[in-house]
Scaffold this active site. Structure first.
Site, PDB file in Angstrom:
ATOM      1  N   GLY A  58       0.823  -1.201   0.000  1.00 46.35           N
ATOM      2  CA  GLY A  58       0.000   0.000   0.000  1.00 46.35           C
ATOM      3  C   GLY A  58       0.858   1.251   0.000  1.00 46.35           C
ATOM      4  O   GLY A  58       2.064   1.201   0.280  1.00 46.35           O
ATOM      5  N   CYS A  85       5.238  -6.193   1.629  1.00 48.55           N
ATOM      6  CA  CYS A  85       5.599  -4.779   1.603  1.00 48.55           C
ATOM      7  C   CYS A  85       4.921  -4.033   2.759  1.00 48.55           C
ATOM      8  O   CYS A  85       5.273  -4.259   3.910  1.00 48.55           O
ATOM      9  CB  CYS A  85       5.263  -4.162   0.242  1.00 48.55           C
ATOM     10  SG  CYS A  85       6.141  -2.615  -0.089  1.00 48.55           S
ATOM     11  N   TYR A  86       3.938  -3.172   2.504  1.00 43.05           N
ATOM     12  CA  TYR A  86       3.285  -2.477   3.614  1.00 43.05           C
ATOM     13  C   TYR A  86       2.657  -3.477   4.581  1.00 43.05           C
ATOM     14  O   TYR A  86       2.619  -3.239   5.794  1.00 43.05           O
ATOM     15  CB  TYR A  86       2.215  -1.511   3.103  1.00 43.05           C
ATOM     16  CG  TYR A  86       1.568  -0.714   4.218  1.00 43.05           C
ATOM     17  CD1 TYR A  86       2.152   0.455   4.675  1.00 43.05           C
ATOM     18  CD2 TYR A  86       0.404  -1.167   4.843  1.00 43.05           C
ATOM     19  CE1 TYR A  86       1.586   1.170   5.724  1.00 43.05           C
ATOM     20  CE2 TYR A  86      -0.174  -0.466   5.893  1.00 43.05           C
ATOM     21  CZ  TYR A  86       0.428   0.705   6.327  1.00 43.05           C
ATOM     22  OH  TYR A  86      -0.119   1.407   7.371  1.00 43.05           O
ATOM     23  N   HIS A 172       7.877  -7.768  -3.638  1.00 41.13           N
ATOM     24  CA  HIS A 172       6.594  -8.186  -4.216  1.00 41.13           C
ATOM     25  C   HIS A 172       6.741  -9.525  -4.944  1.00 41.13           C
ATOM     26  O   HIS A 172       7.120  -9.569  -6.125  1.00 41.13           O
ATOM     27  CB  HIS A 172       6.074  -7.118  -5.186  1.00 41.13           C
ATOM     28  CG  HIS A 172       5.634  -5.868  -4.507  1.00 41.13           C
ATOM     29  ND1 HIS A 172       4.358  -5.702  -4.018  1.00 41.13           N
ATOM     30  CD2 HIS A 172       6.302  -4.737  -4.194  1.00 41.13           C
ATOM     31  CE1 HIS A 172       4.255  -4.512  -3.445  1.00 41.13           C
ATOM     32  NE2 HIS A 172       5.425  -3.902  -3.539  1.00 41.13           N
ATOM     33  N   GLU A 174       4.464 -11.324  -6.056  1.00 43.78           N
ATOM     34  CA  GLU A 174       3.390 -11.509  -7.027  1.00 43.78           C
ATOM     35  C   GLU A 174       3.752 -11.042  -8.431  1.00 43.78           C
ATOM     36  O   GLU A 174       3.097 -11.435  -9.405  1.00 43.78           O
ATOM     37  CB  GLU A 174       2.113 -10.794  -6.554  1.00 43.78           C
ATOM     38  CG  GLU A 174       2.161  -9.280  -6.564  1.00 43.78           C
ATOM     39  CD  GLU A 174       2.724  -8.679  -5.287  1.00 43.78           C
ATOM     40  OE1 GLU A 174       2.462  -7.490  -5.036  1.00 43.78           O
ATOM     41  OE2 GLU A 174       3.428  -9.394  -4.543  1.00 43.78           O
ATOM     42  N   ASP A 230     -15.666 -13.408 -23.942  1.00 42.11           N
ATOM     43  CA  ASP A 230     -16.439 -13.590 -22.718  1.00 42.11           C
ATOM     44  C   ASP A 230     -17.835 -14.144 -22.998  1.00 42.11           C
ATOM     45  O   ASP A 230     -18.264 -15.128 -22.387  1.00 42.11           O
ATOM     46  CB  ASP A 230     -16.537 -12.271 -21.949  1.00 42.11           C
ATOM     47  CG  ASP A 230     -15.176 -11.694 -21.634  1.00 42.11           C
ATOM     48  OD1 ASP A 230     -14.243 -12.490 -21.451  1.00 42.11           O
ATOM     49  OD2 ASP A 230     -15.037 -10.460 -21.590  1.00 42.11           O
ATOM     50  N   LYS A 372      -9.540 -12.530 -17.254  1.00 37.15           N
ATOM     51  CA  LYS A 372      -9.612 -12.872 -18.677  1.00 37.15           C
ATOM     52  C   LYS A 372      -8.888 -14.182 -18.998  1.00 37.15           C
ATOM     53  O   LYS A 372      -9.403 -15.014 -19.746  1.00 37.15           O
ATOM     54  CB  LYS A 372      -9.024 -11.727 -19.503  1.00 37.15           C
ATOM     55  CG  LYS A 372      -8.980 -11.978 -21.000  1.00 37.15           C
ATOM     56  CD  LYS A 372     -10.370 -11.972 -21.615  1.00 37.15           C
ATOM     57  CE  LYS A 372     -10.930 -10.561 -21.665  1.00 37.15           C
ATOM     58  NZ  LYS A 372     -12.222 -10.510 -22.401  1.00 37.15           N
TER      59      LYS A 372
END
Length: 516
Positions: A58, A85-86, A172, A174, A230, A372
């Site tokens: 954040g 992180c935060y 991070h 991710e 979609d 997606k």
């Protein structure tokens, strides 16, 4: 059947631009997760019954007078916690440690080295490249934690609680730039939290089919079929679940790509044996859009007219009570802020923010919690053709939001011809599958040109191509200059009404992928 939502993680969002990416990575390893705001009601956190909790990064500082904190219950539920992180910083702060502003901020690549063994780093090399993005850093852990990894500028780059399954990483994991981020998340989800990998295309389909059958019963369902990824996957999924109870309404708006109407009818009605009604409504859409140039208004007008047509068609079906849509998670996020309400509304999607309140049909949205790439994997699992599933995304409002300002049939005819040339050349060059999304935008301005010895004063189109994994962020695609030049020459020479072609080099952020 195993409940695919039972083994799950909860992500508490502190406002990081990467929060959605954490969710994507967790799902990629086969674990379901949801995102809640850090200040969500404690009852919601408890009732979610997660097997583990991730605290996101954040923009805040724990040293601010009104800093945001993780709910104390997070550390009292008896489940593992991973702070990123935060998320790591607030954990340290709340356990009596110290966080300070760093003299050397870290943004980008860094190298960390493990200082001790930890289950969080099981099977991961002692030295690894990671992606940092922080100004503050942990300087004192207090009595509860120990250091498990360090970087040159962050001596406490990762930590573990001495008694509880609480962990923190300053970087991070991710993002794809962190070399072993996936393995770290796997260790946390499987070895520490005890999750099972139940979130996969086959299980998602089975779960969705059961839910659809239970929700719909004997009623009939109408699906607005656009021919895009979609709605095509929704059509296949609903057809598998309820068969002839599904009627697809394909609205030919006049805002489709070249020859797309005929292609959609051939694909679904003839090849997949799905019941499809074609409604030719081109004149109605152009009349509705004729006096509007505001992007938000255009989306809402298109959404309203779509629903009007669906209501008209539903009145012809005796048991039609449901309107199915291909709404996916990014649509919801961009229309309503983030999943937590912490992000700004970017634009209203015609099937989210653009729907009227007095709809006659109830909504059914089987893909609403999917990204997606998850939708595409489900489509392949359902047996849809690869080229259909991996076709570049096309917005629900169609060319209505790729024609800037006022929408006219003349503009749409010019745009679809130019876009067809663009797609042909991307296919021929092999770049179609290298980029995530490409399209042409019609600009309502004219530019002077020269054709032979004659002056030409015609419209401008912009070419757009982006590379992205999750469509939440994107970088502009670096197409070869020779290819862009060849496409430009073809468009200017072959499409009457265009005198100039430009190429868009804006990423997301700061731009959006679509122009409107």
């Amino acid at each position: 059947m195993k409940d695919i939502h039972q083994h799950k993680l909860l992500i508490l969002d502190f406002g990081s631009q990467y929060t959605q990416l954490i969710a994507r990575r967790v799902r990629e390893i086969g674990v379901y997760c949801e995102i809640y705001s850090y200040d969500v009601a404690i009852e919601h956190i408890k009732s979610f019954a997660a097997k583990g909790i991730i605290l996101s990064g954040g923009p805040e500082s724990v040293n601010e007078s009104e800093c945001v904190r993780a709910p104390e219950c997070v550390f009292e539920l008896g489940v593992p916690v991973l702070g990123i992180c935060y998320g790591m910083q607030t954990m340290v702060h709340q356990f009596g440690g110290k966080v300070a502003s760093s003299d050397k901020r870290e943004f980008g690549y860094a190298k960390i080295e493990l200082k001790t063994t930890s289950v969080l780093y099981n099977g991961i090399p002692d030295v690894q490249d990671v992606w940092m993005s922080h100004g503050d850093k942990v300087v004192e852990l207090g009595e509860h934690f120990e250091v498990i990894a360090a970087s040159e500028n962050a001596p406490i780059a990762a930590m573990a609680h001495k008694c509880q399954p609480f962990f923190g990483v300053q970087y991070h994991p991710e993002v794809t730039h962190s070399a072993y981020g996936k393995e770290l998340l796997e260790n946390f989800a499987f070895k520490i939290c005890g999750c099972e990998a139940r979130w996969n295309p086959a299980s998602i389909i089975e779960d969705a089919v059961n839910k659809i059958r239970k929700q719909v019963g004997e009623d009939e369902v109408i699906l607005g079929l656009s021919g895009g990824v979609d709605s095509s996957v929704v059509a296949a999924l609903l057809h598998k679940a309820i068969g002839d109870q599904l009627t697809c309404v394909f609205v030919d708006t006049g805002l489709l790509r070249l020859h797309e109407g005929d292609q959609v009818m051939q694909t679904f009605a003839e090849n997949m044996h799905v019941k499809v009604i074609r409604v030719n409504a081109e004149s109605r859409f152009f009349e509705k859009l004729n006096s509007n140039s505001d992007p938000e208004q255009k989306r809402k007008l298109i959404g309203t007219l779509f629903v009007d047509i669906f209501n008209e068609e539903s009145s012809k079906l005796k048991r039609a009570k449901w309107l199915a849509q291909g709404t996916i998670y990014p649509d919801v996020i961009e229309s309503a802020g983030s999943a937590t309400g912490k992000a700004h509304v970017i634009k209203s999607h015609h099937n989210v923010g653009g729907l009227p309140e007095d709809m006659k049909l109830a909504l059914i949205e089987p893909l609403r919690e999917l990204f997606k790439d998850e939708v595409r994997k489900v489509g392949i699992e359902l047996g849809l053709p690869y080229r259909m599933v991996y076709r570049h995304p096309f917005p629900g409002p169609g060319l209505g939001v790729r024609i800037l300002g006022q929408v006219k049939k003349e503009y749409a005819d010019i745009l679809r011809q130019a876009d067809a040339i663009y797609m042909q050349e991307l296919e021929k060059s092999g770049w179609y599958d290298k980029v995530s999304q490409a399209f042409t935008v019609f600009l309502p301005v004219k530019s002077v040109g020269v054709m032979g010895d004659q002056r030409k004063y015609d419209y401008v189109v912009a070419l757009r191509a982006v590379e992205t994994i999750d469509f939440m962020t994107a970088r502009w695609a670096h197409l070869p200059y020779e290819l862009i030049g060849h496409i430009s020459n073809r468009i200017v020479n072959e499409v009457k009404g265009i005198s100039r072609v430009v190429y868009d080099v804006t990423g997301k952020p700061p731009g959006t992928i679509e122009w409107e």
